[in-house]
Design a protein around this motif. Structure first.
Motif, PDB file in Angstrom:
ATOM      1  N   ARG A  15       0.924  -1.267   0.075  1.00  0.00           N
ATOM      2  CA  ARG A  15       0.039  -0.136  -0.045  1.00  0.00           C
ATOM      3  C   ARG A  15       0.845   1.512  -0.088  1.00  0.00           C
ATOM      4  O   ARG A  15       0.522   2.255  -0.635  1.00  0.00           O
ATOM      5  CB  ARG A  15      -0.881   0.020   1.335  1.00  0.00           C
ATOM      6  CG  ARG A  15      -1.967   0.999   1.181  1.00  0.00           C
ATOM      7  CD  ARG A  15      -2.923   1.024   2.513  1.00  0.00           C
ATOM      8  NE  ARG A  15      -3.432  -0.569   2.445  1.00  0.00           N
ATOM      9  CZ  ARG A  15      -3.374  -0.856   3.971  1.00  0.00           C
ATOM     10  NH1 ARG A  15      -2.973  -0.141   4.805  1.00  0.00           N
ATOM     11  NH2 ARG A  15      -3.641  -2.089   3.954  1.00  0.00           N
ATOM     12  N   TYR A  16       1.985   1.366   0.850  1.00  0.00           N
ATOM     13  CA  TYR A  16       2.799   2.600   0.905  1.00  0.00           C
ATOM     14  C   TYR A  16       3.432   2.473  -0.300  1.00  0.00           C
ATOM     15  O   TYR A  16       3.514   3.527  -0.987  1.00  0.00           O
ATOM     16  CB  TYR A  16       3.756   2.165   2.000  1.00  0.00           C
ATOM     17  CG  TYR A  16       4.944   3.450   2.121  1.00  0.00           C
ATOM     18  CD1 TYR A  16       4.388   4.233   2.966  1.00  0.00           C
ATOM     19  CD2 TYR A  16       6.159   3.325   1.686  1.00  0.00           C
ATOM     20  CE1 TYR A  16       5.275   5.429   3.325  1.00  0.00           C
ATOM     21  CE2 TYR A  16       6.941   4.379   1.738  1.00  0.00           C
ATOM     22  CZ  TYR A  16       6.479   5.567   2.768  1.00  0.00           C
ATOM     23  OH  TYR A  16       7.386   6.575   2.936  1.00  0.00           O
ATOM     24  N   TYR A  17       3.993   1.432  -1.134  1.00  0.00           N
ATOM     25  CA  TYR A  17       4.593   1.637  -2.448  1.00  0.00           C
ATOM     26  C   TYR A  17       3.563   2.131  -3.545  1.00  0.00           C
ATOM     27  O   TYR A  17       4.129   2.868  -4.240  1.00  0.00           O
ATOM     28  CB  TYR A  17       5.017   0.089  -2.698  1.00  0.00           C
ATOM     29  CG  TYR A  17       5.906   0.089  -4.277  1.00  0.00           C
ATOM     30  CD1 TYR A  17       7.496   0.345  -3.972  1.00  0.00           C
ATOM     31  CD2 TYR A  17       5.442  -0.165  -5.283  1.00  0.00           C
ATOM     32  CE1 TYR A  17       7.996   0.496  -5.184  1.00  0.00           C
ATOM     33  CE2 TYR A  17       6.038  -0.329  -6.431  1.00  0.00           C
ATOM     34  CZ  TYR A  17       7.422   0.018  -6.260  1.00  0.00           C
ATOM     35  OH  TYR A  17       8.258   0.121  -7.569  1.00  0.00           O
ATOM     36  N   SER A  18       2.494   1.813  -3.417  1.00  0.00           N
ATOM     37  CA  SER A  18       1.423   2.204  -4.412  1.00  0.00           C
ATOM     38  C   SER A  18       1.305   3.708  -4.392  1.00  0.00           C
ATOM     39  O   SER A  18       1.077   4.308  -5.539  1.00  0.00           O
ATOM     40  CB  SER A  18       0.140   1.510  -4.340  1.00  0.00           C
ATOM     41  OG  SER A  18      -0.476   2.163  -3.072  1.00  0.00           O
TER      42      SER A  18
ATOM     43  N   PHE B 123      11.616  -5.260  -0.200  1.00  0.00           N
ATOM     44  CA  PHE B 123      11.525  -5.356   1.066  1.00  0.00           C
ATOM     45  C   PHE B 123      11.607  -6.790   1.606  1.00  0.00           C
ATOM     46  O   PHE B 123      11.225  -7.704   0.837  1.00  0.00           O
ATOM     47  CB  PHE B 123      10.241  -4.837   1.789  1.00  0.00           C
ATOM     48  CG  PHE B 123       9.071  -5.389   1.478  1.00  0.00           C
ATOM     49  CD1 PHE B 123       8.421  -6.464   2.384  1.00  0.00           C
ATOM     50  CD2 PHE B 123       8.416  -5.188   0.428  1.00  0.00           C
ATOM     51  CE1 PHE B 123       7.292  -7.237   2.108  1.00  0.00           C
ATOM     52  CE2 PHE B 123       7.269  -5.706   0.071  1.00  0.00           C
ATOM     53  CZ  PHE B 123       6.615  -6.755   0.759  1.00  0.00           C
ATOM     54  N   THR B 124      11.916  -7.233   2.858  1.00  0.00           N
ATOM     55  CA  THR B 124      12.261  -8.566   3.290  1.00  0.00           C
ATOM     56  C   THR B 124      11.545  -8.438   4.828  1.00  0.00           C
ATOM     57  O   THR B 124      12.089  -7.512   5.493  1.00  0.00           O
ATOM     58  CB  THR B 124      13.313  -9.435   3.404  1.00  0.00           C
ATOM     59  OG1 THR B 124      13.926  -9.535   2.260  1.00  0.00           O
ATOM     60  CG2 THR B 124      13.329 -10.660   4.261  1.00  0.00           C
TER      61      THR B 124
ATOM     62  N   LEU C  90       4.234   3.035   7.978  1.00  0.00           N
ATOM     63  CA  LEU C  90       3.358   1.983   7.556  1.00  0.00           C
ATOM     64  C   LEU C  90       2.094   1.850   8.370  1.00  0.00           C
ATOM     65  O   LEU C  90       1.202   0.787   8.088  1.00  0.00           O
ATOM     66  CB  LEU C  90       4.079   0.544   7.734  1.00  0.00           C
ATOM     67  CG  LEU C  90       5.350   0.288   6.983  1.00  0.00           C
ATOM     68  CD1 LEU C  90       5.909  -0.928   7.023  1.00  0.00           C
ATOM     69  CD2 LEU C  90       4.878   0.278   5.330  1.00  0.00           C
ATOM     70  N   GLY C  91       2.034   2.704   9.299  1.00  0.00           N
ATOM     71  CA  GLY C  91       0.592   2.570  10.214  1.00  0.00           C
ATOM     72  C   GLY C  91       0.773   1.431  11.183  1.00  0.00           C
ATOM     73  O   GLY C  91      -0.259   0.967  11.557  1.00  0.00           O
TER      74      GLY C  91
END
Length: 150
Positions: A61-64, A112-113, A76-77
């Protein structure tokens, strides 16, 4: 003339009967307790997997919106501070979660991992010590077993 004495049986158990009962109960407990503990550990695995998938969804969601990934809890909430998500406990505190994001620097792609590592009493869960998921949805566990993500 013979005299017969009536033997009267008093209520209760003999020592032999009591010992047999204790032996049977201890055998049942030696089977039931480890099976119960294994089921509890397995349910905690589910909790860790759910936390990883939740964080992966938050990353996407953050990436979008930002065209990059983050390891900041606030972005990231996933918390109230802006610290990195590193060794944060999830659920009831049987797993520590770490998010490692790779920023987009050409020719490298962003990624990310997210890793969950068992600790405390959950560290006795030998087949599934560590879970991980990355930006492509690849799920892994250490030591590598197929039962951990099922």
């Amino acid at each position: 003339m013979s005299v017969r004495f009536k033997q009267r049986r008093t209520g209760g158990f003999t020592l032999v009967e009591l010992m047999v009962t204790i032996v049977v109960a201890s055998i049942l407990l030696s089977i039931a307790v480890p099976a119960y503990q294994a089921q509890v550990r397995k349910s905690r695995r589910t909790e860790a997997r759910m936390a990883l998938m939740d964080l992966a969804t938050r990353e996407e969601r953050y990436y979008s919106v930002n065209n990059d990934y983050s390891n900041s809890a606030l972005q990231l909430g996933y918390g109230t501070d802006d610290a990195q998500i590193k060794d944060r406990t999830v659920g009831n505190g049987y797993y520590q979660v770490t998010v490692d994001s790779t920023l987009a620097k050409p020719p490298q792609r962003a990624g990310f991992t997210i890793t969950a590592k068992a600790f405390g009493t959950q560290s006795k869960d030998a087949p599934c010590q560590t879970f991980a998921v990355d930006q492509s949805g690849t799920q892994s566990s250490t030591p590598s077993t197929t039962d951990c993500w099922n």
